[in-house]
Design an enzyme around this catalytic site. Structure first.
Site, short mmCIF file in Angstrom:
data_model
loop_
_atom_site.label_atom_id
_atom_site.label_comp_id
_atom_site.label_asym_id
_atom_site.label_seq_id
_atom_site.Cartn_x
_atom_site.Cartn_y
_atom_site.Cartn_z
N THR A 1 11.67 -49.68 -113.15
CA THR A 1 11.70 -49.67 -114.61
C THR A 1 12.78 -50.61 -115.13
O THR A 1 13.82 -50.79 -114.49
CB THR A 1 11.93 -48.25 -115.16
OG1 THR A 1 12.00 -48.30 -116.58
CG2 THR A 1 13.21 -47.65 -114.62
N ARG A 2 12.49 -51.23 -116.28
CA ARG A 2 13.52 -51.97 -117.01
C ARG A 2 13.63 -51.41 -118.42
O ARG A 2 14.21 -52.03 -119.30
CB ARG A 2 13.19 -53.47 -117.04
CG ARG A 2 12.01 -53.87 -117.91
CD ARG A 2 11.88 -55.38 -117.94
NE ARG A 2 11.10 -55.87 -119.05
CZ ARG A 2 9.80 -56.14 -119.03
NH1 ARG A 2 9.13 -55.93 -117.91
NH2 ARG A 2 9.19 -56.59 -120.09
N HIS B 1 10.53 -42.58 -121.06
CA HIS B 1 10.02 -41.66 -122.08
C HIS B 1 9.05 -40.69 -121.42
O HIS B 1 8.88 -40.68 -120.21
CB HIS B 1 9.37 -42.46 -123.21
CG HIS B 1 10.35 -43.31 -123.97
ND1 HIS B 1 11.43 -42.77 -124.65
CD2 HIS B 1 10.44 -44.65 -124.14
CE1 HIS B 1 12.12 -43.74 -125.22
NE2 HIS B 1 11.54 -44.89 -124.93
N HIS C 1 6.45 -41.99 -118.87
CA HIS C 1 6.99 -42.35 -117.56
C HIS C 1 7.37 -41.10 -116.77
O HIS C 1 7.16 -41.01 -115.56
CB HIS C 1 8.22 -43.24 -117.71
CG HIS C 1 8.03 -44.41 -118.61
ND1 HIS C 1 8.56 -44.47 -119.87
CD2 HIS C 1 7.36 -45.56 -118.44
CE1 HIS C 1 8.23 -45.61 -120.44
NE2 HIS C 1 7.50 -46.30 -119.60
N ARG D 1 0.77 -49.69 -116.26
CA ARG D 1 0.15 -50.72 -117.06
C ARG D 1 1.15 -51.85 -117.30
O ARG D 1 2.34 -51.62 -117.50
CB ARG D 1 -0.36 -50.14 -118.39
CG ARG D 1 0.74 -49.55 -119.26
CD ARG D 1 0.15 -48.75 -120.42
NE ARG D 1 -0.52 -49.59 -121.39
CZ ARG D 1 0.08 -50.16 -122.42
NH1 ARG D 1 1.38 -50.00 -122.60
NH2 ARG D 1 -0.61 -50.88 -123.28
#
Length: 378
Positions: free
Chosen positions: A189-190, A194, A197, A283
């Site tokens: 993740t960058r 939320h 996720h 996605r």
């Protein structure tokens, strides 16, 4: 230099975990100096730690061409992105010292070759575009004109952004082994995590022994959420909503390329080196703008034979809170229309945070939103 991996964990890419750390040569101050960009310095450190196994240095022409044209190193091992060092001119000697922009020395490179490369070709193959509005293409076009290849020996490691989260592949592998894990899913993740996720990481965790939350903390776009803010979000979320005995939080020191599908493959291979047997691909993984289709980063895995990468991708569609279901769901599991779904655009979330307002709890945990609001205020 390599170490044997634990038998219960997935083998590193290529079979052994590379270690390119070593002693500082006595003559290093007399060597010609090559100055690295922040991305090249990040790549150097990842080569040193084995995160980019089986690479032992910056790529030569044969590997470079093979990766661009077929997503494989010259020996056939899958690899998706070039890892190269750009220079103005070929060095005079057979060894050079590698330094950052302040002149601090980190490593010695044994010169194998220097070669010209076609920036537009690399842009098209890597990023699927030659448009310099793409941040990865823009960085490529600003590079120096030659690539310098050779094996490196790193005698000083780059200072990590978050020392308490900095774990090399050997460290995560040792921690997984100590916990008795052998099926581990990695999450790249960058962005702050939320509810969507959180949902997909927990669904994935149901099928494995443990979860590595592995946020990228290298250089990103200026409008991405700063790494320090993101890391604080991860901490408050893990403290309140994940079982501590099933999750490891560690930083991933890579720089974002924004190469979409190819970067998804590269991220998966890197996490394999950290000891992950599975990798979450959602996605628009590593995407930017409108350059890639929503699920292109999943479709690219079909270009490899089943199990050829060894690490198994776990594909997830966009998820959301459904008022009718009363739970998180996706298009695969929810029969209700979009009017029942809680979805906020990034722009809307930023507007709410900027006004000091919490997004709906169905979208973001309040503890995470509070961290983001405080960051926006400051």
């Amino acid at each position: 230099m390599s170490v044997v991996t634990e038998t219960r964990l997935i083998a590193p890419h290529g079979g052994t975990l590379v270690d390119r750390t070593g002693e500082r040569p006595a003559d290093v101050e007399q060597l010609e100096v090559v100055t690295l960009t922040s991305r090249e310095l990040s790549d150097l450190d990842m080569i040193a730690s084995g995160a980019l196994s089986p690479l032992e240095g910056f790529m030569g022409r044969e590997d470079y061409d093979s990766v661009l044209d077929g997503m494989r190193l010259r020996g056939g091992l899958p690899w998706a992105l070039p890892v190269c060092l750009a220079v103005d001119a070929a060095p005079a000697g057979d060894r050079v010292a590698l330094a950052d922009k302040t002149g601090r020395l980190y490593a010695v490179l044994e010169v194998d070759e220097s070669y010209e490369y076609d920036k537009e070709r690399e842009a098209q193959q890597t990023f699927r575009t030659t448009d310099d509005a793409h941040p990865g293409v823009a960085r490529l076009y600003e590079q120096k004109l030659l690539y310098l290849a050779g094996r490196v020996t790193v005698f000083e490691r780059a200072a990590p952004s978050f020392p308490e989260l900095a774990k090399d592949p050997a460290d995560t592998r040792a921690e997984f082994a100590e916990r008795g894990w052998h099926r581990v899913v990695g999450f790249q993740t960058r962005n702050p995590i939320h509810r969507a996720h959180e949902y997909l990481t927990k669904v994935a965790l149901e099928m494995v022994d443990g979860l590595l939350i592995h946020p990228l903390v290298g250089e990103t776009k200026s409008d991405d959420v700063p790494a320090a803010t993101r890391v604080e979000c991860y901490r408050v979320l893990l403290d309140g909503y994940y079982p501590a005995e099933r999750v490891v939080l560690s930083s991933f020191p890579a720089t974002m390329r924004y190469a979409g599908p190819r970067e998804a493959i590269w991220h998966a291979i890197c996490r394999k080196n950290y000891g992950c047997s599975h990798f979450i691909v959602g996605r628009d993984h590593a995407g930017v703008g409108e350059y890639y289709g929503t699920y292109d980063a999943q479709l690219i895995f079909d270009e490899f034979e089943p199990h050829e990468l060894d690490i198994e991708p776990m594909f997830f569609e966009h998820s959301f809170w459904c008022r009718a279901c009363g739970s998180m769901a996706s298009a695969k599991t929810c029969p209700h229309g979009s009017e029942q779904h809680v979805f906020l655009s990034g722009t809307k979330v930023r507007e709410l945070l900027g006004a000091g307002e919490l997004p709906p709890e169905e979208f973001s945990r309040p503890e995470v939103a509070e961290v983001l609001i405080e960051a926006y205020r400051s």
